[in-house]
Design an enzyme around this catalytic site. Structure first.
Site, PDB file in Angstrom:
ATOM      1  N   GLU A 171      84.949 -52.146  17.935  1.00 50.03           N
ATOM      2  CA  GLU A 171      84.189 -51.257  18.813  1.00 50.03           C
ATOM      3  C   GLU A 171      83.396 -51.972  19.903  1.00 50.03           C
ATOM      4  O   GLU A 171      82.152 -51.961  19.907  1.00 50.03           O
ATOM      5  CB  GLU A 171      83.267 -50.356  17.990  1.00 50.03           C
ATOM      6  CG  GLU A 171      84.010 -49.515  16.972  1.00 50.03           C
ATOM      7  CD  GLU A 171      83.163 -48.399  16.351  1.00 50.03           C
ATOM      8  OE1 GLU A 171      81.939 -48.415  16.526  1.00 50.03           O
ATOM      9  OE2 GLU A 171      83.748 -47.524  15.701  1.00 50.03           O
ATOM     10  N   GLU A 360      89.175 -46.156  11.528  1.00 47.63           N
ATOM     11  CA  GLU A 360      87.978 -45.544  10.941  1.00 47.63           C
ATOM     12  C   GLU A 360      88.008 -44.057  11.250  1.00 47.63           C
ATOM     13  O   GLU A 360      88.272 -43.657  12.384  1.00 47.63           O
ATOM     14  CB  GLU A 360      86.672 -46.098  11.535  1.00 47.63           C
ATOM     15  CG  GLU A 360      86.299 -47.476  11.072  1.00 47.63           C
ATOM     16  CD  GLU A 360      84.979 -47.975  11.667  1.00 47.63           C
ATOM     17  OE1 GLU A 360      84.118 -47.132  12.018  1.00 47.63           O
ATOM     18  OE2 GLU A 360      84.842 -49.196  11.776  1.00 47.63           O
TER      19      GLU A 360
END
Ligand code: FCB
Length: 451
Positions: A171, A360
């Site tokens: 991320e 995720e």
């Protein structure tokens, strides 16, 4: 409580896993471990940053309980485990000397996965920047990109023969914008110049990291190399041109910047214009290093963002507005269609045949263990997973090369600035006793995967 989707509808090659990150679960920070400090240790110790001044010092004590945690994954019928290496455990000062105790820990962990038939899906960096590098400016300083490449070489050489895959960075939007413009994560800056530099350096580090990993793998290693990006489906909050413009800006800043940089070596022009005076000099010459050939792209998806315009001259002049859909414990709207839209958009506009993984996906809920029978009934989470898995099947049927799905998270854990309140786990953790209790959502995965 069961899922409506079935394992067989995903095909026999599809990989199901659960994900965690080192700082959120490991603990294991005593002097005997040799771990160096990281910027989250000090950020968390600073009043005002984290709910209840909580930190990852103990977390789920996974450093000592890893075998029990791997047993859970095996019992759940999962194919793979997505975990991260802690940079300060391997290189306590972020460069140079290695910590043998830390290296041995990951040997045990990886071998433990292989013994249980679990494919190791590693991440090199999930946010625990060594403090010594933070002292030098961290992601604002271009030199971090070379330090990161050195660290990747250590990982590649030591573990490359046993990993199924490794992602460089988790991320980058959070590493850069959330941490350097919004000030919500470590190091907590609220500064456009800091953010713009981090936005470029984090992707440059990724590119150099990919090169370093491939060069350091033992011969014969078949490890896939990739990157994990997070996405929010950006939608206008109101039916106005201003809202549509705000959503487009957020989409560029959140979604397009990172995938554009890493896949095409291109940033959205609206952003490079807006940030021109803050970006590091000569960034244009480094774009070809960013765009390394990859073996996969990881997609982290939780929710959408409904954007409205702010009437001020700042950048970006927008705010997110709460929407009408069902919300999780931390106010994130449940919106499975957004996952389908993101996967389809990536496949069409950026990644083509490149394999995608949902690395995720999950939701927070204030789960409690029933005093009556010791169970944890998390019907909302069962429904959340079921609807998002359905969205995956829908896009796979339309040709999106989605190869696997990882639930966030195996365990309840340290949810960064929100501390231990939000529970994302398939398995409940009692932080006093460290007792693990599989929730109904864990059982739903288990029934699907072992049917
Ligand atoms: C993601 C992070 C992960 C976790 C989830 C809820 O942004 O990668 O560590 O905190 O959100």
């Amino acid at each position: 409580m069961k899922f409506n989707v079935t394992k067989s509808s995903f095909g026999s090659e599809f990989i199901f896993g659960a994900a965690t990150a080192a700082y959120q679960i490991e603990g294991g920070q005593g002097p005997e471990t040799g771990r160096g400090s990281c910027h989250w240790d000090t950020f968390a110790a600073t009043r005002g940053n984290v709910v209840g001044l909580e930190s990852g010092a103990v977390a789920c004590d996974h450093y000592n309980r890893w075998a029990e945690d791997l047993d859970l994954l095996q019992a759940g019928g999962f194919d793979a485990y997505r975990f991260s290496f802690a940079w300060p455990r391997i290189m306590p000062t972020g460069k140079g000397a290695l910590n043998q105790t830390g290296l041995d820990f990951y040997d045990r962990l990886i071998d433990g996965m292989l013994e249980r038939g679990l494919k190791p899906f590693a991440t090199a960096y999930h946010w625990d920047l060594p403090s010594a590098l933070a002292d030098e400016g961290g992601w604002m300083n271009a030199s971090v990109t070379d330090r990161f490449a050195d660290y990747c070489s250590v990982l590649g050489e030591r573990y490359g023969d046993r990993l199924a895959s490794i992602a460089t960075i988790n991320e980058p939007w959070c590493v850069a914008w959330l941490s350097h413009a919004m000030g919500i994560h470590a190091p907590g800056h609220r500064d456009l110049r800091a953010a713009a530099r981090a936005m470029h350096h984090v992707l440059l580090a990724h590119g150099k990291g990919v090169q370093a990993l491939r060069a350091s793998f033992p011969s014969g290693a078949t490890t896939d190399v990739g990157l994990v990006l997070n996405y929010e489906k950006a939608e206008p909050a109101f039916d106005t041109d201003q809202s549509r413009h705000a959503a487009a800006i957020w989409h560029a800043l959140y979604n397009q910047w990172y995938v554009g940089g890493a896949i095409k070596g291109e940033y959205p022009a609206t952003m490079t214009e807006a940030l021109a005076e803050f970006l590091p000099a000569g960034w244009q010459d480094e774009m070809s290093t960013l765009a390394q050939p990859l073996d996969f792209l990881g997609v982290n998806y939780y929710t959408r963002a409904r954007m409205a315009a702010l009437p001020d001259p700042g950048f970006p002049a927008l705010e997110s507005v709460p929407g009408p859909l069902d919300k999780t414990q931390i106010g994130w709207e449940v919106y499975p269609q957004g996952l389908a839209d993101i996967l389809t958009w990536l496949h069409k506009d950026y990644t083509g045949d490149l394999p995608l993984y949902v690395t995720e996906n999950g939701m927070a809920w204030a789960d409690t263990v029933s005093a009556r029978d010791g169970s944890v009934q998390d019907q909302q989470r069962v429904d959340y997973f079921d609807s998002h898995l359905r969205a995956c099947l829908d896009v796979m049927a339309k040709g999106v090369p989605l190869k696997g799905y990882f639930a966030w998270s195996l365990l309840d854990n340290y949810e960064w600035a929100l501390g231990y309140g939000p529970r994302f786990g398939l398995v409940h953790v009692d932080y006093e006793s460290q007792v693990r209790t599989p929730k109904a959502s864990f059982n739903a995965f288990q029934s699907m995967l072992t049917a």
